[in-house]
Motif scaffolding. Sequence first.
Motif, PDB file in Angstrom:
ATOM      1  N   MET A   1     -67.749  25.223 -25.763  1.00 40.28           N
ATOM      2  CA  MET A   1     -67.925  24.549 -24.486  1.00 40.28           C
ATOM      3  C   MET A   1     -67.110  25.261 -23.409  1.00 40.28           C
ATOM      4  SD  MET A   1     -67.265  20.546 -23.461  1.00 40.28           S
ATOM      5  CE  MET A   1     -68.632  19.962 -24.463  1.00 40.28           C
TER       6      MET A   1
ATOM      7  N   ASN B   1     -76.021  19.080 -18.807  1.00 39.44           N
ATOM      8  CA  ASN B   1     -75.643  20.020 -19.874  1.00 39.44           C
ATOM      9  C   ASN B   1     -74.264  19.669 -20.424  1.00 39.44           C
ATOM     10  OD1 ASN B   1     -77.854  22.352 -19.575  1.00 39.44           O
ATOM     11  ND2 ASN B   1     -77.237  21.710 -17.520  1.00 39.44           N
ATOM     12  N   ARG B   2     -74.090  18.414 -20.780  1.00 44.64           N
ATOM     13  CA  ARG B   2     -72.785  17.904 -21.206  1.00 44.64           C
ATOM     14  C   ARG B   2     -72.246  18.600 -22.454  1.00 44.64           C
ATOM     15  NH1 ARG B   2     -69.446  13.659 -18.942  1.00 44.64           N
ATOM     16  NH2 ARG B   2     -70.714  12.408 -17.543  1.00 44.64           N
ATOM     17  N   ASP B   3     -73.134  19.131 -23.297  1.00 46.69           N
ATOM     18  CA  ASP B   3     -72.674  19.785 -24.528  1.00 46.69           C
ATOM     19  C   ASP B   3     -72.189  21.206 -24.285  1.00 46.69           C
ATOM     20  OD1 ASP B   3     -73.324  17.527 -25.968  1.00 46.69           O
ATOM     21  OD2 ASP B   3     -75.328  18.260 -26.536  1.00 46.69           O
ATOM     22  N   ASP B   4     -72.466  21.741 -23.098  1.00 48.78           N
ATOM     23  CA  ASP B   4     -72.145  23.147 -22.822  1.00 48.78           C
ATOM     24  C   ASP B   4     -70.968  23.344 -21.876  1.00 48.78           C
ATOM     25  OD1 ASP B   4     -74.366  24.073 -24.369  1.00 48.78           O
ATOM     26  OD2 ASP B   4     -75.690  23.541 -22.707  1.00 48.78           O
TER      27      ASP B   4
END
Length: 400
Positions: free
Chosen positions: A1, A24-27
């Motif tokens: 991240m 794009n919360r996971d990135d």
Amino acid sequence: MKKITILGATGSIGASTLSVIEHNRDDFSVYALAAHSNVDKMYQLCLKWQPEYAVMADHASALQLQKKLAFIKSPTSVLAGMDGLCEISSSPKVDMVMAAIVGSSGLLPTMAAVKAGKRILLANKESLVMSGQFFIDAAKQYGAQILPVDSEHNAIFQCLSQNVQADIGYCDLQANGVESILLTGSGGPFRYSDISTLPQMTPEMAIAHPNWSMGPKISVDSATMMNKGLEFIEAKWLFNARQDQLKVLIHPQSVIHSMVQYNDGSVIAQLGEPDMCTPIALSMSYPNRILSGVKSLDFTQLAELTFLAPDMSRYPCLQLAIDACYTGQHATTAINAANEVSVQAFLDRKLKFTDIAIVNDKIMSKVCRLSTLSTESLESLLELDRIARIYAEELVAERT
């Protein structure tokens, strides 16, 4: 991240950057947020994003924010001033920095990120306008990656080959088949107004941009087309362009964000909805693409795409910036400083709309006659900026 610092978090670019992160919360995660003095908005952002740091430009605002966050036992630490901005821009924990502070105040924290070798998402065009070759050389020296966020420069970037993209600031356009770069601009809210009516235009009229949602300063710059002039200067440095390789076109629909003409007759354009989330998403994810939250362009809904040559009698600020671009660093630093002062004076109703160009012209000419001013270091450029602002403020005072 990837961890990101957002300089100018409470502005329109900051809001768009956070919108892209939302998709794009996971990135991506927010490491730090910085703002000028909007304590209430920054408080809400800290509640939602829980950054490690929040920075306010002035100490009084920082103290207010610190008290509000302490009351709810927030884990966010609060810093203040230029030292705080530079700290969150250069932290070893940060992968990329969104440089979106409007005006010259963005130069030092952006340069701090450059010297720390970060990926710079460059929305603060004044950094390049003020420091030009110095900025480009520093990025190369420290291994920083500059990715343009301005919709026009991001569009140009997308229309160029990968080897040119990899050589920002030093590329050889001609050797890569580029004949010219076409910077497009909407022409602002007064593009069809009778020139004789321009002195009567109010701040409210000037900031009512027909296509884009921007802050007041940038909106006024769009109305005078100084914004396009500053982008002309920025394009010169980003793409190592000669004057004959840069052209400006008025494109009222703001669908084509810029184009590149090649020597074989081809023209490559980047199109999309007028939404800053698109270039922001690309700059964050390059060389890949991620969701931006922007709807796809529906070509069946486009009534027309039109283009006009800019009328320099309507847009004298544009001509001044183009002249400054190839006069020298002292000229571009001076006109940027003068423009920030004159635009603020217009917003404060101390100047007429048409006085902005008059102040900019006089200050640029005055500074260019001062042969003793150096542009060899960051400190000398900041001193030149300071002197130009004093001259501009004195001239504004004379005209009010």
